[in-house]
Design a protein around this motif. Structure first.
Motif, mmCIF file in Angstrom:
data_model
loop_
_atom_site.group_PDB
_atom_site.id
_atom_site.type_symbol
_atom_site.label_atom_id
_atom_site.label_comp_id
_atom_site.label_asym_id
_atom_site.label_seq_id
_atom_site.Cartn_x
_atom_site.Cartn_y
_atom_site.Cartn_z
ATOM 1 N N UNK A 63 -21.597 -22.865 23.641
ATOM 2 C CA UNK A 63 -22.559 -23.666 22.868
ATOM 3 C C UNK A 63 -23.859 -23.818 23.649
ATOM 4 N N UNK A 64 -23.749 -24.200 24.908
ATOM 5 C CA UNK A 64 -24.949 -24.363 25.737
ATOM 6 C C UNK A 64 -25.624 -23.011 25.976
ATOM 7 N N UNK A 65 -24.823 -21.968 26.151
ATOM 8 C CA UNK A 65 -25.397 -20.643 26.390
ATOM 9 C C UNK A 65 -26.191 -20.162 25.173
ATOM 10 N N UNK A 66 -25.621 -20.315 23.985
ATOM 11 C CA UNK A 66 -26.322 -19.899 22.755
ATOM 12 C C UNK A 66 -27.572 -20.756 22.551
ATOM 13 N N UNK A 67 -27.472 -22.039 22.848
ATOM 14 C CA UNK A 67 -28.643 -22.920 22.726
ATOM 15 C C UNK A 67 -29.753 -22.454 23.659
ATOM 16 N N UNK A 68 -29.388 -22.047 24.869
ATOM 17 C CA UNK A 68 -30.374 -21.544 25.821
ATOM 18 C C UNK A 68 -31.028 -20.262 25.342
ATOM 19 N N UNK A 69 -30.229 -19.386 24.752
ATOM 20 C CA UNK A 69 -30.761 -18.131 24.221
ATOM 21 C C UNK A 69 -31.717 -18.415 23.065
ATOM 22 N N UNK A 82 -33.442 -9.133 21.656
ATOM 23 C CA UNK A 82 -32.775 -9.441 22.928
ATOM 24 C C UNK A 82 -31.874 -10.664 22.781
ATOM 25 N N UNK A 83 -32.358 -11.673 22.074
ATOM 26 C CA UNK A 83 -31.555 -12.876 21.852
ATOM 27 C C UNK A 83 -30.276 -12.541 21.088
ATOM 28 N N UNK A 84 -30.399 -11.687 20.073
ATOM 29 C CA UNK A 84 -29.220 -11.285 19.293
ATOM 30 C C UNK A 84 -28.220 -10.539 20.169
ATOM 31 N N UNK A 85 -28.712 -9.687 21.047
ATOM 32 C CA UNK A 85 -27.816 -8.953 21.950
ATOM 33 C C UNK A 85 -27.129 -9.889 22.927
#
Length: 132
Positions: A63-69, A82-85
């Motif tokens: 959750x935190x990782x996706x939020x950071x992306x 890049x975010x999607x990858x």
């Protein structure tokens, strides 16, 4: 069929064509120069991406990782592609982690069930359970 003939003709004249383009590039023809340089040093399509990400040790960390992306994409630090990858990598990690955790839980349940019926010792390897 015409494209095959064209390819054959180009292959027959490849040396002459390359020589002509190089000569034009050396004479200052920008298009020819660009063509030569693109062949010598093509643009990299998959540059390494450096992005800070919290450690992923459990599925909830995603959750935190996706939020950071998402924040990095919104700020323009990474492209949407890049975010999607990155999101895909995080998703694959979570799927792998969940599969691993499922295997561990299943093995513990099987061990507990076999212990319940008195067929396995506490220290017996899981691999021996199926044989036992």
């Amino acid at each position: 069929m015409a494209s095959i003939r064209m390819q054959e003709m180009l292959e027959q004249k490849a040396d002459a064509l390359v020589g002509k383009v190089v000569k034009m590039a050396l004479a200052g023809n920008i298009g020819a120069l660009r063509l030569c340089l693109d062949r010598l040093a093509p643009t990299r399509k998959n540059e390494p991406l450096f992005c800070e990400m919290p450690p992923l040790q459990k599925a909830g960390d995603a959750v935190a990782a996706i939020a950071g992306v998402a924040s990095a994409a919104a700020a323009g630090d990474v492209t949407a592609d890049e975010a999607a990858k990155l999101a895909k990598v995080i998703s694959l990690y979570v799927n792998t982690l969940e599969a691993h955790n499922f295997e561990d839980r299943l093995a513990r349940l099987e061990r507990a069930d076999l212990k319940r019926v008195g067929r396995v010792r506490d220290d017996a390897p899981i691999d021996n359970i199926a044989e036992g």
